[in-house]
Scaffold this motif. Structure first.
Motif, PDB file in Angstrom:
ATOM      1  N   ASN A 148       0.818  -1.208   0.000  1.00  0.00           N
ATOM      2  CA  ASN A 148       0.000   0.000   0.000  1.00  0.00           C
ATOM      3  C   ASN A 148       0.853   1.258   0.000  1.00  0.00           C
ATOM      4  O   ASN A 148       0.631   2.154  -0.801  1.00  0.00           O
ATOM      5  N   GLN A 149       1.815   1.302   0.902  1.00  0.00           N
ATOM      6  CA  GLN A 149       2.546   2.549   1.065  1.00  0.00           C
ATOM      7  C   GLN A 149       3.612   2.748   0.007  1.00  0.00           C
ATOM      8  O   GLN A 149       3.737   3.820  -0.547  1.00  0.00           O
ATOM      9  N   HIS A 422       7.934  18.398  22.188  1.00  0.00           N
ATOM     10  CA  HIS A 422       6.894  17.616  21.526  1.00  0.00           C
ATOM     11  C   HIS A 422       7.282  16.152  21.437  1.00  0.00           C
ATOM     12  O   HIS A 422       8.266  15.834  20.782  1.00  0.00           O
ATOM     13  N   ALA A 423       6.521  15.304  22.050  1.00  0.00           N
ATOM     14  CA  ALA A 423       6.809  13.875  21.938  1.00  0.00           C
ATOM     15  C   ALA A 423       5.507  13.143  21.642  1.00  0.00           C
ATOM     16  O   ALA A 423       4.446  13.547  22.111  1.00  0.00           O
ATOM     17  N   VAL A 424       5.581  12.080  20.841  1.00  0.00           N
ATOM     18  CA  VAL A 424       4.398  11.257  20.586  1.00  0.00           C
ATOM     19  C   VAL A 424       4.709   9.822  20.959  1.00  0.00           C
ATOM     20  O   VAL A 424       5.856   9.388  20.863  1.00  0.00           O
ATOM     21  N   PRO A 425       3.696   9.091  21.400  1.00  0.00           N
ATOM     22  CA  PRO A 425       3.926   7.705  21.815  1.00  0.00           C
ATOM     23  C   PRO A 425       3.685   6.728  20.668  1.00  0.00           C
ATOM     24  O   PRO A 425       3.048   7.072  19.681  1.00  0.00           O
ATOM     25  N   LYS A 434      -4.036   4.549  14.350  1.00  0.00           N
ATOM     26  CA  LYS A 434      -3.395   5.403  15.332  1.00  0.00           C
ATOM     27  C   LYS A 434      -1.870   5.343  15.187  1.00  0.00           C
ATOM     28  O   LYS A 434      -1.185   6.355  15.285  1.00  0.00           O
ATOM     29  N   TRP A 437      -0.930   7.465  12.408  1.00  0.00           N
ATOM     30  CA  TRP A 437      -1.062   8.863  12.768  1.00  0.00           C
ATOM     31  C   TRP A 437       0.152   9.314  13.573  1.00  0.00           C
ATOM     32  O   TRP A 437       0.734  10.367  13.346  1.00  0.00           O
ATOM     33  N   LEU A 441       2.835  12.211  12.739  1.00  0.00           N
ATOM     34  CA  LEU A 441       3.161  13.317  13.644  1.00  0.00           C
ATOM     35  C   LEU A 441       4.662  13.390  13.869  1.00  0.00           C
ATOM     36  O   LEU A 441       5.259  14.460  13.885  1.00  0.00           O
TER      37      LEU A 441
ATOM     38  N   PHE B 111      -3.521   9.104  25.113  1.00  0.00           N
ATOM     39  CA  PHE B 111      -2.799  10.354  24.965  1.00  0.00           C
ATOM     40  C   PHE B 111      -3.420  11.225  23.877  1.00  0.00           C
ATOM     41  O   PHE B 111      -3.735  10.755  22.797  1.00  0.00           O
ATOM     42  N   HIS B 113      -2.874  14.727  21.724  1.00  0.00           N
ATOM     43  CA  HIS B 113      -1.930  15.769  21.411  1.00  0.00           C
ATOM     44  C   HIS B 113      -2.683  17.079  21.281  1.00  0.00           C
ATOM     45  O   HIS B 113      -3.559  17.225  20.442  1.00  0.00           O
ATOM     46  N   VAL B 116      -2.973  18.977  17.693  1.00  0.00           N
ATOM     47  CA  VAL B 116      -3.514  18.400  16.470  1.00  0.00           C
ATOM     48  C   VAL B 116      -4.939  17.930  16.680  1.00  0.00           C
ATOM     49  O   VAL B 116      -5.508  17.279  15.819  1.00  0.00           O
ATOM     50  N   ARG B 120      -9.544  17.170  10.793  1.00  0.00           N
ATOM     51  CA  ARG B 120      -8.527  17.078   9.762  1.00  0.00           C
ATOM     52  C   ARG B 120      -9.168  17.042   8.375  1.00  0.00           C
ATOM     53  O   ARG B 120     -10.202  16.431   8.177  1.00  0.00           O
ATOM     54  N   ARG B 131      -3.225   6.760  -6.129  1.00  0.00           N
ATOM     55  CA  ARG B 131      -4.539   6.143  -6.187  1.00  0.00           C
ATOM     56  C   ARG B 131      -5.647   7.169  -6.389  1.00  0.00           C
ATOM     57  O   ARG B 131      -6.609   6.940  -7.076  1.00  0.00           O
TER      58      ARG B 131
END
Lengths: 606, 320
Positions: A148-149, A422-425, A434, A437, A441, B111, B113, B116, B120, B131
């Motif tokens: 897909n990617q 800024h940190a994301v898990p 998720k 996402w 981010l 969590f 953020h 954001v 969206r 695609r």
């Protein structure tokens, strides 16, 4: 409207003209459009828009496949940059092998990319619509993601019965060959079949082999890094599955090409026959040069409060180990306490509380556990977190932090946020959306990603080249997986790895084991598998062995001695493994396979 | 198609589909889809069947279509930098209220953020091969297959009763596929005058030079058709066959050679196998042999097929 290959859709009289344009060529003129036009004339419409009519023509002009030979898919995939050997492999499969081939590259050279290119090219040309990809269950999602990617192919993972209806389906071999799926798949015609880890088809008698043999397919790719493991017959079976008769009948093959199970004859002829169906790219003599790994251990001293907690927990663990008498499972969980203290008070807190709840109310242990919890209260800061913060500021670029513990992850998120970072898990339990996402981010605005999971379906983070091991797993494979997220083909920079290591704790020993003894951080990719495979053949997994050592060791120096003993035995295996490629050079089968492909040497340009 | 061509294509598609462009630059569009475009692009059949059944006002989706990623991202980064430079530092984001909200949300959703947590607008890459663009291509085809058009008169008529003669044409754009295990394509466009039966090649190009309208223009009359549509169709078939017969078919000869080789190979494998097999196993092996033969034919057999991209009736000025 374009349905030249589906004559069933054309129900009216003489739906298509069939004749010959040339003695060898069937000619078919589809007339369904004409019937529809007449029907609309009779009904007086409805009529379509002139602008869109023009746009439709332009779309076909843009998509027109103008020549037999070029690799059109490349212009559809602007963000994919395949390596030269991958492109040449794909075009050889397309233009010289008629779309049936064994891709037998060595591990890490990108067989998936090659297969993806071939599939995409056929799809762009309209030669493949329905494709089935059979892989081991653990790789299903990874394949779906890559297709897909990287390739913009709408592949779906087989989950339910109705998933089989999709055009491109990725499924596990074990599911596909079982009823009721088996029957369903055998009744279909697939434009393309791709099988990953195809060495599982080497035995003619297995259900895998028979199932694939019975399937109806036009193009077919078999992917394996080890087309022969023990016996030349394996090679014969694999090739016969793809192209029956390529090596003659079984007895012919035996008479013409086999001296002994592992010893071929008439190599030149055999090699010619092989190279018509198999491509094998190897790492060049120097191996593929990945960018460098620069490892820095960062020794830290615990604060007095943290040290007190660590000592308290250690004493508690020791006591308990004596009492439980070497039950492996409980030993592991006890030792975990010690490891958690090294990570964060939050991590150990959760475990202690759970332990407290599980303990009988009248047990004397309860008081001890509660005493430890009191110790936790005394701790106000986290030495490691402060150091990590300092490092991140210093690095001033994207950083990925790995920790083993969810509680540590939460703590760090809050701690960093409180400090304006800024940190994301990222963790295993998140659903796919998720996860994606969080990746987005991190790629975009967050400077830091805090991950608890390194394995599983690929998180590929080539855009980041700094990683901090906030704590280390004891299983070297998992450390390697972590590093593999950032240090892989496509990484442009040297990768900097920081190991946070608290002095005077088990962590110190582990870091020294992994770094100095196994030299984990500098091993060639793929080498670690061999080492561990051999090491663990003996008895327990390395993780368990370490846990036992830790639990049983008398004091710090004793532990150090034991761990270094473990390290020595691993070093021994490592030198064995590393000296082996030279032995394999003598191997007749190895030579044969090597002759089929090209050797790739890619000096990474810094 | 390069970025500029894609951009133009997207622009014209959005216009033709009556979408509302909210914002655009040479590198992107922000667009609110029209109902027709939403149906074609967003893959929400349940939602649309709900709208159709209940008659509710449809809420169409908005999209960010990026036609030139490099430029778009550079522009975004520049805008952000400027914004930061202009704006004084924000009031302390760690105000007690804000962090309390975050904490509350975090309890329910994990969590969250802070920055954001807004609605969206899905971002779509519109490069050639993406695609979404393919979907636009398909939607153009689906809504641009059959037309019935008139050439707009070039000048105003001086006399109210003056009438221009028009001729009806059958026009069709064809895709011809030359396939074996490999493939290439050619596109053709034919128009046949229904008055005289003359057949014109590159008919679509000729149409592009004219202004076309679905409405019958005033003061024209249409010449009586001299031949049936069916006859026009056979004219087209004969013309294309004649053209194709003169092509080079060495590719087909090579494919046939490969096909024969492959058939020989499996015959040498299966025939002795069947001969030496136990009687009860013979049917199974024979079946397998048949299957392999069918696969090889499917893979290699050279064939040429023609199918229509789209077609229509075109009324053009003049008597041809």
């Amino acid at each position: 409207m374009l349905q030249p290959n589906q004559p069933t859709n054309l129900t009216r009289s003489e739906p298509a003209a069939r004749s010959k344009l040339h003695p060898l060529v069937d000619w078919q003129f589809d007339r369904s459009w004409f019937d529809e036009l007449q029907a609309r004339l009779n009904r007086n419409g409805p009529w379509d828009d002139w602008q869109l009519y023009q746009l439709a023509v332009e779309a076909h002009q843009a998509k027109q496949v103008t020549s037999f030979d070029e690799l059109r898919c490349l212009r559809c995939l602007p963000s994919l940059e395949p390596m030269p050997h991958q492109i040449s492999t794909a075009s050889k499969v397309l233009h010289e092998m008629g779309g049936r081939a064994i891709l037998a590259d060595e591990v890490g050279l990108g067989k998936t990319i090659e297969a993806g290119l071939v599939l995409k090219e056929y799809m762009v040309r309209g030669l493949v619509k329905r494709a089935l990809i059979l892989v081991p269950a653990s790789l299903v999602l990874q394949w779906v993601r890559e297709l897909n990617q990287k390739f913009g192919i709408s592949a779906v993972a087989q989950k339910k019965e109705h998933t089989w209806q999709y055009d491109v389906v990725v499924a596990s071999m074990d599911t596909a060959k079982r009823e009721p799926h088996r029957e369903k798949l055998l009744s279909q015609d697939y434009d393309m079949l791709i099988i990953d880890e195809a060495h599982k088809l080497k035995n003619k008698k297995t259900t895998n082999y028979q199932f694939v043999n019975q399937m109806s397919k036009k193009y077919c790719l078999l992917l394996t890094a080890t087309p022969v493991q023990n016996d030349l017959d394996e090679l014969y079976n694999l090739i016969t599955l793809l192209k029956p008769g390529q090596l003659g009948g079984q007895s012919e093959f035996a008479a013409n090409f086999v001296v002994d199970k592992r010893l071929p004859k008439n190599e030149d002829q055999l090699q010619e026959a092989l190279s018509a169906v198999m491509i094998r790219n190897r790492r060049g003599d120097g191996g593929i040069h990945f960018t460098k790994r620069i490892v820095r251990n960062i020794p830290l001293s615990l604060s007095p409060e943290e040290k007190a907690l660590y000592d308290g927990v250690t004493a508690f663990v020791k006591e308990r180990v004596v009492e439980t008498i070497a039950d492996m499972a409980s030993m592991l969980s006890l030792v975990t306490l010690q490891r958690e203290v090294c990570s964060s008070r939050d991590a150990v807190f959760v475990t202690l509380v759970n332990l407290f709840k599980k303990t009988a109310e009248d047990s004397p242990l309860r008081a001890k556990i509660w005493g430890l919890v009191e110790n936790i209260r005394a701790i106000t800061s986290n030495t490691k977190a402060e150091k990590a913060m300092e490092l991140i500021r210093e690095i001033d670029d994207k950083v990925i932090i790995f920790t083993e513990y969810r509680a540590t992850q939460e703590y760090l998120l809050n701690y960093f946020r409180a400090n304006g970072l800024h940190a994301v898990p990222y963790r295993g339990g998140m659903n796919r959306g998720k996860k994606d996402w969080m990746m987005d981010l991190f790629r975009g605005r967050a400077q830091v990603l805090i991950a608890t999971e390194a394995g599983g379906e690929g998180i590929n983070l080539q855009f980041c080249h700094n990683m901090i091991n906030f704590d280390l797993p004891w299983n070297p494979m998992r450390v390697e997986q972590r590093i593999g997220r950032v240090h892989r083909l496509g990484q442009q920079h040297d990768v900097r790895i920081y190991n946070l290591c608290t002095l005077g704790t088990i962590e110190e020993h582990i870091v020294s084991l992994l770094h100095e003894k196994i030299n984990l951080f500098e091993l060639v990719i793929g080498e670690l598998d061999h080492i561990l495979e051999r090491f663990e053949k003996q008895e327990l997994s390395i993780e368990q062995q370490i846990a036992r050592l830790v639990a049983e060791a008398g004091d710090g120096t004793d532990l150090q001695r034991r761990i270094s003993g473990l390290g020595d035995s691993i070093s021994r295996i490592r030198s064995e493994v590393q000296s082996e490629p030279e032995l394999e050079e003598e191997d007749a089968i190895g030579n044969l396979l090597d002759a089929v492909g090209q050797s790739i040497s890619m000096e990474a340009s810094p | 198609m390069n970025e500029r061509q894609v951009h133009r294509y997207v622009q014209r598609f959005l216009d033709a589909m009556d979408c509302t462009v909210l914002e655009k630059s040479p590198a992107h569009f922000k667009v609110k889809l029209s109902p027709a475009a939403d149906r074609a692009l967003t893959n929400r059949p349940y939602y649309w069947s709900f709208v159709d059944r209940t008659g509710a006002d449809p809420e169409t989706m908005s999209m960010l279509l990026v036609t030139d990623r490099t430029k778009f991202e550079a522009a975004e980064a520049a805008a952000l930098a400027q914004q930061q430079a202009e704006q004084p530092p924000k009031p302390n984001p760690e105000s007690p209220l804000a962090s309390a909200t975050d904490a509350a949300l975090a309890r329910s959703f994990g969590f969250v953020h802070g920055e954001v947590n807004t609605i969206r607008m899905p971002r779509e890459e519109m490069h050639f091969g993406s695609r979404r663009l393919d979907q636009l291509f398909d939607a153009s085809q689906a809504a641009g297959s059959y037309v019935y058009l008139f050439q707009e008169p070039e000048r105003k008529h001086l006399l109210p009763y003056d009438s221009t003669p028009y001729t009806a044409w059958l026009g069709v754009n064809l895709k011809v596929e030359f396939a074996c295990d490999r493939k290439r394509e050619e596109l053709y466009s034919f128009g046949v005058s229904l008055a005289s039966g003359q057949c014109v090649e590159r008919f679509h190009d000729r149409l592009l030079e004219l202004k076309m309208t679905p409405k019958l223009p005033p003061n024209i009359h249409i010449t009586k058709n001299g031949l049936s549509l069916g006859k026009a169709l056979s004219t087209i078939e004969q013309t294309i066959e004649r053209k194709l017969k003169n092509q080079d078919y060495s590719w087909a000869a090579q494919a046939r050679e490969r096909l024969d080789d492959e058939l020989d190979r499996i015959r040498n494998y299966y025939e002795p196998l069947i001969a030496s097999a136990l009687e009860e196993n013979k049917p199974a092996i024979t079946e397998q042999y048949d299957k392999r033969q069918a696969e090889i034919r499917w893979q290699y057999e050279p064939r040429v097929t023609a199918s229509a991209i789209n077609c229509g009736i075109f009324h053009l000025a003049g008597i041809d």
